[in-house]
Design an enzyme around this catalytic site. Structure first.
Site, PDB file in Angstrom:
ATOM      1  N   TRP A 166       4.686  20.750  38.890  1.00 28.16           N
ATOM      2  CA  TRP A 166       5.587  21.249  39.958  1.00 28.16           C
ATOM      3  C   TRP A 166       4.464  22.719  41.175  1.00 28.16           C
ATOM      4  CZ3 TRP A 166       9.574  24.594  42.453  1.00 28.16           C
ATOM      5  CH2 TRP A 166       9.534  24.628  43.263  1.00 28.16           C
ATOM      6  N   ASP A 177      13.607  23.543  34.270  1.00 27.30           N
ATOM      7  CA  ASP A 177      14.143  23.027  36.042  1.00 27.30           C
ATOM      8  C   ASP A 177      14.721  22.173  35.924  1.00 27.30           C
ATOM      9  OD1 ASP A 177      14.221  23.215  38.761  1.00 27.30           O
ATOM     10  OD2 ASP A 177      11.305  23.268  38.498  1.00 27.30           O
ATOM     11  N   LYS A 196      17.865  17.399  46.228  1.00 21.63           N
ATOM     12  CA  LYS A 196      17.800  16.096  46.519  1.00 21.63           C
ATOM     13  C   LYS A 196      18.579  15.657  46.111  1.00 21.63           C
ATOM     14  CE  LYS A 196      13.520  17.614  45.370  1.00 21.63           C
ATOM     15  NZ  LYS A 196      12.496  16.878  46.505  1.00 21.63           N
TER      16      LYS A 196
HETATM   17  N1  KET Z   1      11.646  22.023  41.320  1.00 21.16           N
HETATM   18  C1  KET Z   1      11.015  20.698  40.884  1.00 21.16           C
HETATM   19  C2  KET Z   1      10.984  20.516  40.162  1.00 21.16           C
HETATM   20  C3  KET Z   1      10.948  20.208  42.052  1.00 21.16           C
HETATM   21  O1  KET Z   1       9.640  19.566  42.207  1.00 21.16           O
HETATM   22  C4  KET Z   1      11.163  21.064  43.306  1.00 21.16           C
HETATM   23  C5  KET Z   1      10.823  20.698  44.757  1.00 21.16           C
HETATM   24  C6  KET Z   1      11.788  21.948  43.257  1.00 21.16           C
HETATM   25  C7  KET Z   1      12.075  22.690  42.246  1.00 21.16           C
HETATM   26  C8  KET Z   1      12.321  23.178  44.339  1.00 21.16           C
HETATM   27  O2  KET Z   1      13.220  22.857  45.492  1.00 21.16           O
HETATM   28  P1  KET Z   1      14.356  23.531  46.208  1.00 21.16           P
HETATM   29  O3  KET Z   1      14.441  22.866  47.525  1.00 21.16           O
HETATM   30  O4  KET Z   1      14.152  24.295  45.818  1.00 21.16           O
HETATM   31  O5  KET Z   1      15.477  23.650  45.795  1.00 21.16           O
HETATM   32  N2  KET Z   1       9.983  19.561  44.864  1.00 21.16           N
HETATM   33  C9  KET Z   1       9.407  19.091  46.247  1.00 21.16           C
HETATM   34  C10 KET Z   1       9.913  19.940  47.582  1.00 21.16           C
HETATM   35  C11 KET Z   1       8.694  21.033  47.122  1.00 21.16           C
HETATM   36  O6  KET Z   1       7.928  21.257  47.331  1.00 21.16           O
HETATM   37  O7  KET Z   1       9.298  22.067  47.810  1.00 21.16           O
HETATM   38  C12 KET Z   1       7.678  18.351  45.919  1.00 21.16           C
HETATM   39  O8  KET Z   1       7.453  18.770  44.649  1.00 21.16           O
HETATM   40  O9  KET Z   1       7.892  17.594  47.091  1.00 21.16           O
END
Ligand code: KET
Length: 453
Positions: A181, A262, A298
């Site tokens: 990511w 994660d 999500k």
């Molecule tokens: N870890 C992974 C692997 C991940 O894909 C995301 C979010 C997060 C943590 C963090 O999400 P949060 O909303 O802070 O709990 N991924 C999507 C959004 C982004 O990039 O912020 C994405 O990959 O599209």
């Protein structure tokens, strides 16, 4: 020279120097660098202010969230946003879970207050989130060996852990998958934690480079932090098999490394909260010490509520108490204490058997819709592409994303010619795709794959 700076001969003047030495109130003066401005009856001379921020250059757009900004600016009606990993309905609209609305109504009815939370967050949330991860009654919980504190969703929780690593494991490396990511590298860079990569994705097989992964984890300096995606690896959609997880745990244990999970997609990969936590629970059963960052963006659709947690599994309750105290110490000067709204939603949903059941059903529905469009996209590609290319990797991938194997130029073609917005690493979010748009997307992929190199 920057246009807003002032020059007198060869001397550049800063605003404070000008105001001290040159600025005269009540007269326009004869200095050509000072402008006369009339404000009712008082005339004052105002310097054209140079900015103190001339040295700040323009930052590039974020590789993931910047895609949504570009999408918004496109006026073509065929446009499709497959950039950010955010769930959409078949009508391509954002989705607020019914169970979330129910929990929010309950909060209104109860008249919950808006008092500050403790630094570690809402107690009922911290209990619920650890139980969801490890399973209620798990020894690590019963023995009080987990330090859990509420974080600002997955990102904020990862950032807290990174700060803890920087403070208490100076020089230790975090080893992350290649690719991963996009924000992982930013998080560790900002926390001044060194990182390196282990092999993960094999472009030849569009699958896992398991041998490479194991070799690189073995090679990492003893006591490194090994960042693992608990399920639904982002961006590849490729997870190790249960047998491979066992081998990963073996080599991590052998090398005295500290696993760092994660978990951003619990329940979203398979549709089952328990199944998606199997990797984490395997490490817990081995009595290992490790980190787990959790996110509810999500699986409960709480993207904007910024709700998640960092869990540190320790080998004793005493160590967990001390770790927790230091996590709080890190959080306090950063943001003081976390927001309550999302925490209450999670606590209410998980704490009520009926709502918990409703959540699981909605999560299954979301995971199911993604699986259906995954199949439909595959079917469209196979029926339209006569080249004989094997597209079956799409069906083998899991979670919100498909890693298409399209390179940057091909991804650019997807956007510039077909108005399909996606990240430049070839990742598409199937959660942003509808059945109705699968054929169009297949045409775009086939054109980009065969006609752009
Ligand atoms: N870890 C992974 C692997 C991940 O894909 C995301 C979010 C997060 C943590 C963090 O999400 P949060 O909303 O802070 O709990 N991924 C999507 C959004 C982004 O990039 O912020 C994405 O990959 O599209």
């Amino acid at each position: 020279m920057a246009s807003s700076m002032l020059s007198l001969g060869s001397t550049y003047l800063l605003p404070r120097e000008i105001s001290k030495d040159k600025l005269k109130l009540g007269t326009s003066g004869s200095n050509p660098f000072l402008k006369a401005k009339s404000i009712s009856r008082v005339t004052m001379t105002v310097a054209v202010k140079p900015s103190r921020f001339e040295g700040i250059t323009m930052a590039p757009p974020d590789p993931i969230l910047g895609v949504s900004e570009a999408f918004k600016a496109d006026t073509n009606e065929m446009k499709l946003n497959l950039g950010v990993g955010a769930y959409r309905t078949e009508e391509l609209q954002p989705y607020v879970l019914n169970v979330v609305k129910k929990a929010e109504n309950l909060m209104l009815e109860r008249g919950d207050n808006k008092e500050y939370l403790p630094i570690e967050g809402l107690a009922a949330f911290n209990k619920a989130t650890a139980e969801l991860l490890f399973g209620a009654g798990h020894p690590v919980i019963k023995e009080q060996r987990v330090a859990t504190i509420q974080g600002l969703s997955g990102t904020g929780s990862l950032r807290l852990a990174a700060a803890l690593i920087e403070r208490y494991f100076p020089g230790a490396k975090v080893v992350i998958s290649s690719p991963t990511w996009g924000n992982h590298k930013n998080i560790f860079n900002d926390a001044k934690v060194p990182w390196s990569e282990y092999r993960y994705y094999d472009p030849k097989t569009i699958g896992l480079d398991f041998e490479g992964m194991i070799a690189d984890i073995k090679e990492a300096p003893e006591g490194s932090f090994i960042l693992l995606h608990g399920c639904a690896h982002n961006p590849t959609g490729i997870d190790p098999t249960p047998e491979q997880w066992v081998k990963i745990a073996d080599v991590i244990q052998e090398k005295n490394h500290i696993p760092f999970f994660d978990v951003a997609y619990q329940g979203f990969a398979s549709g089952s909260l328990d199944e998606d936590a199997a990797s984490v629970r395997l490490f817990a059963e081995r009595g290992m010490e490790f980190f787990v960052a959790q996110s509810y963006s999500k699986n409960l659709g709480l993207y904007a509520e910024r709700i998640g947690a960092i869990n540190v599994v320790c080998s004793s309750a005493d160590a967990a108490t001390r770790v927790k105290s230091q996590l709080k110490r890190i959080a306090r000067p950063m943001y003081s204490n976390p927001p309550v709204h999302g925490a209450r939603i999670v606590a209410n949903v998980v704490g009520d058997a009926t709502m918990f059941g409703e959540w699981k059903a909605e999560m299954e529905m979301m995971a199911g819709r993604i699986k259906t469009v995954r199949q439909e996209l595959y079917d469209s590609l196979v029926s339209k592409d006569k080249s004989g290319k094997d597209w079956s990797f799409i069906l083998k991938q899991i979670g919100m994303f498909s890693f298409t194997g399209l390179n940057k130029a091909q991804s650019d073609n997807m956007t510039n010619k077909w108005h399909v917005y996606m990240t430049k690493d070839g990742r598409i979010s199937l959660a942003g795709l509808s059945l109705a748009k699968c054929e169009y997307l297949a045409d775009a992929i086939i054109d980009s794959y065969h006609n752009v190199s």
